[in-house]
Design a protein around this motif. Structure first.
Motif, PDB file in Angstrom:
ATOM      1  N   ILE A   1       9.120-113.238  48.258  1.00 13.26           N
ATOM      2  CA  ILE A   1      10.157-112.208  48.333  1.00 13.26           C
ATOM      3  C   ILE A   1      10.687-111.949  46.934  1.00 13.26           C
ATOM      4  O   ILE A   1      11.074-112.885  46.219  1.00 13.26           O
ATOM      5  CB  ILE A   1      11.297-112.642  49.280  1.00 13.26           C
ATOM      6  CG1 ILE A   1      10.748-112.818  50.700  1.00 13.26           C
ATOM      7  CG2 ILE A   1      12.434-111.629  49.257  1.00 13.26           C
ATOM      8  CD1 ILE A   1      11.738-113.415  51.674  1.00 13.26           C
ATOM      9  N   ALA A   2      10.666-110.674  46.531  1.00 16.17           N
ATOM     10  CA  ALA A   2      11.100-110.296  45.187  1.00 16.17           C
ATOM     11  C   ALA A   2      12.516-109.750  45.242  1.00 16.17           C
ATOM     12  O   ALA A   2      12.890-109.043  46.164  1.00 16.17           O
ATOM     13  CB  ALA A   2      10.154-109.252  44.612  1.00 16.17           C
TER      14      ALA A   2
ATOM     15  N   PRO B   1       9.630-108.232  39.054  1.00 15.93           N
ATOM     16  CA  PRO B   1      10.913-108.756  39.514  1.00 15.93           C
ATOM     17  C   PRO B   1      10.791-110.236  39.837  1.00 15.93           C
ATOM     18  O   PRO B   1       9.720-110.709  40.233  1.00 15.93           O
ATOM     19  CB  PRO B   1      11.187-107.945  40.781  1.00 15.93           C
ATOM     20  CG  PRO B   1       9.856-107.503  41.251  1.00 15.93           C
ATOM     21  CD  PRO B   1       9.007-107.346  40.030  1.00 15.93           C
ATOM     22  N   PRO B   2      11.862-111.013  39.611  1.00 15.11           N
ATOM     23  CA  PRO B   2      11.793-112.437  39.918  1.00 15.11           C
ATOM     24  C   PRO B   2      11.590-112.667  41.423  1.00 15.11           C
ATOM     25  O   PRO B   2      12.078-111.895  42.240  1.00 15.11           O
ATOM     26  CB  PRO B   2      13.153-112.966  39.466  1.00 15.11           C
ATOM     27  CG  PRO B   2      14.036-111.774  39.358  1.00 15.11           C
ATOM     28  CD  PRO B   2      13.158-110.607  39.071  1.00 15.11           C
ATOM     29  N   LEU B   3      10.839-113.711  41.728  1.00 19.36           N
ATOM     30  CA  LEU B   3      10.578-114.042  43.129  1.00 19.36           C
ATOM     31  C   LEU B   3      11.574-115.103  43.590  1.00 19.36           C
ATOM     32  O   LEU B   3      11.642-116.190  43.025  1.00 19.36           O
ATOM     33  CB  LEU B   3       9.156-114.575  43.290  1.00 19.36           C
ATOM     34  CG  LEU B   3       8.014-113.607  42.942  1.00 19.36           C
ATOM     35  CD1 LEU B   3       6.668-114.306  43.067  1.00 19.36           C
ATOM     36  CD2 LEU B   3       8.061-112.382  43.849  1.00 19.36           C
TER      37      LEU B   3
ATOM     38  N   LEU C   1      17.150-115.453  52.747  1.00 19.55           N
ATOM     39  CA  LEU C   1      16.230-114.337  52.509  1.00 19.55           C
ATOM     40  C   LEU C   1      14.993-114.486  53.379  1.00 19.55           C
ATOM     41  O   LEU C   1      14.496-113.516  53.943  1.00 19.55           O
ATOM     42  CB  LEU C   1      15.839-114.265  51.031  1.00 19.55           C
ATOM     43  CG  LEU C   1      16.913-113.750  50.080  1.00 19.55           C
ATOM     44  CD1 LEU C   1      16.362-113.649  48.665  1.00 19.55           C
ATOM     45  CD2 LEU C   1      17.446-112.397  50.525  1.00 19.55           C
ATOM     46  N   THR C   2      14.506-115.735  53.491  1.00 19.56           N
ATOM     47  CA  THR C   2      13.364-115.990  54.355  1.00 19.56           C
ATOM     48  C   THR C   2      13.688-115.548  55.780  1.00 19.56           C
ATOM     49  O   THR C   2      12.907-114.856  56.436  1.00 19.56           O
ATOM     50  CB  THR C   2      13.002-117.489  54.340  1.00 19.56           C
ATOM     51  OG1 THR C   2      12.801-117.886  52.988  1.00 19.56           O
ATOM     52  CG2 THR C   2      11.766-117.770  55.148  1.00 19.56           C
TER      53      THR C   2
ATOM     54  N   GLU D   1      19.115-104.156  50.498  1.00 17.20           N
ATOM     55  CA  GLU D   1      18.532-103.173  49.594  1.00 17.20           C
ATOM     56  C   GLU D   1      18.190-103.829  48.254  1.00 17.20           C
ATOM     57  O   GLU D   1      18.952-104.631  47.744  1.00 17.20           O
ATOM     58  CB  GLU D   1      19.529-102.037  49.365  1.00 17.20           C
ATOM     59  CG  GLU D   1      18.892-100.663  49.416  1.00 17.20           C
ATOM     60  CD  GLU D   1      19.939 -99.569  49.407  1.00 17.20           C
ATOM     61  OE1 GLU D   1      19.928 -98.781  48.466  1.00 17.20           O
ATOM     62  OE2 GLU D   1      20.760 -99.526  50.345  1.00 17.20           O
ATOM     63  N   GLY D   2      17.036-103.511  47.700  1.00 15.63           N
ATOM     64  CA  GLY D   2      16.641-104.066  46.415  1.00 15.63           C
ATOM     65  C   GLY D   2      15.863-105.367  46.541  1.00 15.63           C
ATOM     66  O   GLY D   2      15.394-105.903  45.556  1.00 15.63           O
ATOM     67  N   VAL D   3      15.773-105.881  47.750  1.00 18.00           N
ATOM     68  CA  VAL D   3      15.011-107.112  47.973  1.00 18.00           C
ATOM     69  C   VAL D   3      13.832-106.756  48.875  1.00 18.00           C
ATOM     70  O   VAL D   3      14.003-106.039  49.857  1.00 18.00           O
ATOM     71  CB  VAL D   3      15.885-108.182  48.664  1.00 18.00           C
ATOM     72  CG1 VAL D   3      15.110-109.474  48.851  1.00 18.00           C
ATOM     73  CG2 VAL D   3      17.146-108.437  47.863  1.00 18.00           C
ATOM     74  N   ARG D   4      12.621-107.210  48.506  1.00 19.99           N
ATOM     75  CA  ARG D   4      11.474-106.829  49.333  1.00 19.99           C
ATOM     76  C   ARG D   4      10.436-107.942  49.390  1.00 19.99           C
ATOM     77  O   ARG D   4      10.438-108.850  48.548  1.00 19.99           O
ATOM     78  CB  ARG D   4      10.844-105.546  48.805  1.00 19.99           C
ATOM     79  CG  ARG D   4      10.364-105.703  47.392  1.00 19.99           C
ATOM     80  CD  ARG D   4       9.880-104.416  46.772  1.00 19.99           C
ATOM     81  NE  ARG D   4       9.558-104.693  45.388  1.00 19.99           N
ATOM     82  CZ  ARG D   4       8.425-105.261  44.978  1.00 19.99           C
ATOM     83  NH1 ARG D   4       7.482-105.583  45.851  1.00 19.99           N
ATOM     84  NH2 ARG D   4       8.211-105.517  43.699  1.00 19.99           N
TER      85      ARG D   4
END
Lengths: 331, 314
Positions: free
Chosen positions: A13-14, A21-23, A50-51, A61-64
């Protein structure tokens, strides 16, 4: 091995935009199924939440999702459309969150909020929905269902609200319930009541539960299998007996040692020196190496392969590998 | 019930305090009704005579008490300047200003809610930024200047109405309202911009609440999250804000009336101040205060209907 209900494979997940982008989550694999109560443990800020959010596609938003797959009953949720995910949310995959005070809409009656997933996923007449909601209120062991049905969230206690959250999460009989620190904000007595309730519901409804907590005591009392996460990596996994009886990874050992125990009364509390590094400083090696008392030269260079300690017990640590745990073939 | 009684008591106290302050202020400024009526050439004896006739030589507190007694019992007295009963002047002018204020309020709602919803589809998106620029400009334009602009655009350029050709409501109710639409716009636009800004930030604030995440986890679409959860929660602070700008609407109406030659309370108020027409001014101020207090009471009732947490407290 039989197909699991949920299987995260090499999931990354970035966080943030840009080219690299950092993971925050780096290639983790995790399985749950068959009505299991699976625990995901780790300090705050290590990527647990996040997981959890990535599974039903609720990343902020901004996390994918930057790589890997989330297999759920044969479909890859990481590649699923928003529409497809929405159909699963609230019906097949549900969530309970940490804040029982603010997780309910203050302006809606409790009954109506429990009915919401049923309405969204097209279940029956108004009378039918009402009956199912009242039944669910009883199932989460709230007193006087009729009164609770008409109550507003502010009229309930924290523990009662978390029961309402469980009712919302379970009213559609999901196959997977993701509970993200559901008892952290509650006081100890209420916490154990909610955990007992969760156990009973897991047994009676057969719902698979992914339970996320920083609190090892809670995980120990609840879960049959445990994943230990640190700085975006799974460092160890195994049955509760294996993790708590013979922890292999230094981080797991440190975590267990830092849990206050009765027989240690009067002695100073142990902690792990240092703190979880920020996402952009996770590095390529074992992320725990800077805090690890037994690190060697290679720890900082490359993340160790998974070592197999038993059919169910795995750890990613050079110490474990050199001690004779067989290297597991890359899956 | 106790809620209503408390509100009524607070309203009465507010009107009393405002009228007392107005009375005090009115007696501090130089000049009085007698000298205004007598004119510049009058001898001090003549002025004194008029003063005697108007009962202005009595001490301050008895004069105020006299007015208050009359106001409470419904006898508003006569205007010093016009010599007609204050009540009949009010009957004539009050509905004009109230219609203008009401129209402005309705316009504010119609303009600001859809606009706020449009801008909040994406925080810092293009519509959000564009609307933010427009509202910032619109907030900064004084309403009398906006009135002049509106006359220029709608009357001189587009010829949609004739500026200055006010239609009395006795003549044609439709024409009356149609004329007032334009001054109402001048009152409503800057205030709408404020409401848009307020509602926008309230919506974004609510979107960050945990219950929104719960709603998404139940399978709600973003449209449903907005309409079913966010909007109602964001409306609560906005309704309070609407109550706060009701005073601005009335004040704006009074100013804009001058620009559009609308014979409402605005002119009456100005002439009452200029001629030191004490009974008229006192009553006008009391009525405007009453209107604001009443509107805010309605706001409180509206909030207690929307928000169950307030219901318990009341």
């Amino acid at each position: 091995m039989e197909t699991k209900l949920l299987a995260l494979e090499n999931l990354s997940i970035a966080v943030g935009g840009g080219k690299n982008p950092p993971l925050a989550v780096r290639g983790i694999s995790l399985e749950a199924g068959g009505g299991e109560l699976v625990g995901l443990a780790g300090e705050s800020g290590c990527g647990k939440s996040l997981t959890a959010l990535s599974i039903p596609g609720l990343l902020p938003e901004g996390v994918r999702i930057a790589g890997g797959s989330i297999m759920f009953g044969g479909t890859d949720l990481a590649a699923e459309s928003e529409r497809g995910l929405r159909a699963l949310r609230g019906s097949d995959i549900t969530m309970v969150f940490q804040e029982p005070m603010s997780s309910l809409n203050p302006l809606m009656k409790v009954g109506s909020q429990i009915a919401e997933p049923l309405r969204l996923h097209g279940a029956g007449s108004r009378a039918e929905i009402r009956a199912r909601v009242l039944e669910m209120i009883e199932k989460v062991e709230l007193p006087e269902p009729e009164r609770i049905y008409k109550a507003y969230p502010h009229q309930l206690s924290g523990g009662q609200r978390q029961r309402v959250m469980l009712a919302i999460a379970l009213v559609c009989r999901p196959r997977l319930l993701i509970a993200d620190e559901p008892t952290t904000a509650l006081d100890a007595a209420v916490q154990s009541q909610i955990l007992e309730l969760l156990k009973r519901l897991n047994a009676s409804l057969g719902t698979t539960v992914l339970f996320i907590s920083h609190d090892l005591n809670v995980i120990r009392s609840l879960c049959s299998r445990v994943y230990v996460m640190y700085a975006g990596r799974i460092c160890e996994s195994g049955t509760a007996a294996e993790i708590f009886g013979s922890p292999a990874h230094e981080y797991t050992k440190g975590l267990i040692a830092s849990v206050p125990r009765r027989e240690m009364r009067g002695m100073p509390l142990l902690g792990i020196p240092g703190r979880v590094p920020p996402v952009e400083k996770y590095g390529d090696g074992c992320p725990f190496a800077p805090r690890c008392a037994r690190r060697t030269g290679e720890c900082g260079k490359r993340f160790p392969e998974v070592s197999r300690l038993s059919d169910t017990h795995f750890a990613s640590c050079y110490r474990v590998a050199s001690r004779g745990g067989e290297e597991r073939d890359d899956e | 019930m106790t809620f209503l009684l408390k509100r009524l008591a607070a309203a009465a106290l507010t009107v009393f305090l405002v009228s007392a302050l107005t009375f005090a202020a009115f007696n501090i400024i130089p000049g009085d009704a007698a000298s205004a009526m007598a004119g510049a050439d009058a001898t001090p004896e003549q002025v004194e005579q008029i003063r005697e006739k108007l009962g202005m030589n009595r001490p301050l507190h008895t004069r105020y008490a006299g007015w208050l007694k009359g106001f409470v019992s419904g006898d508003l007295g006569d205007s010093l300047r016009f010599g007609t009963p204050v009540a009949s002047l009010l009957r004539e002018k009050l509905p004009v200003t109230m219609t203008l204020a009401g129209l402005s309020f309705a316009m504010i709602l119609v303009i600001s809610f859809p606009l706020a919803l449009l801008t909040t589809r994406r925080e810092n998106g293009i519509t959000d930024r564009a609307a933010s620029a427009v509202t910032t400009v619109s907030v900064s334009v004084p309403n009398f200047f906006l009135g002049v602009l509106i006359i220029w655009v709608f009357s001189l350029a587009l010829k949609l109405f004739t500026a200055g050709a006010y239609v009395p409501r006795e003549q044609s109710a439709g024409g009356f309202v149609a004329y007032l639409v334009f001054p109402a716009l001048a009152v409503a636009l800057p205030l709408s911009a404020m409401v848009v800004k307020f509602l926008r930030s309230a919506i974004f604030e609510q979107k960050r609440e945990a219950y929104v995440r719960t709603a998404y986890s139940e399978g709600s679409s973003s449209g449903r999250v907005l309409s079913r959860h966010v909007l109602k929660n964001a409306v609560i602070p906005t309704v309070t804000f609407l109550g706060m700008i009701i005073g601005d609407i009335l004040g704006g109406s009074i100013v804009v009336e001058q620009v559009f030659s609308v014979p409402g309370l605005g002119r009456l108020l100005l002439s009452a101040v200029n001629s030191r027409d004490f009974p008229l001014l006192q009553t006008l101020v009391a009525y405007v205060t009453l209107a604001v207090v009443l509107a805010n009471t309605l706001v409180d009732i509206a909030i207690s209907v929307i928000d169950p947490r307030i219901r318990v407290a009341a």
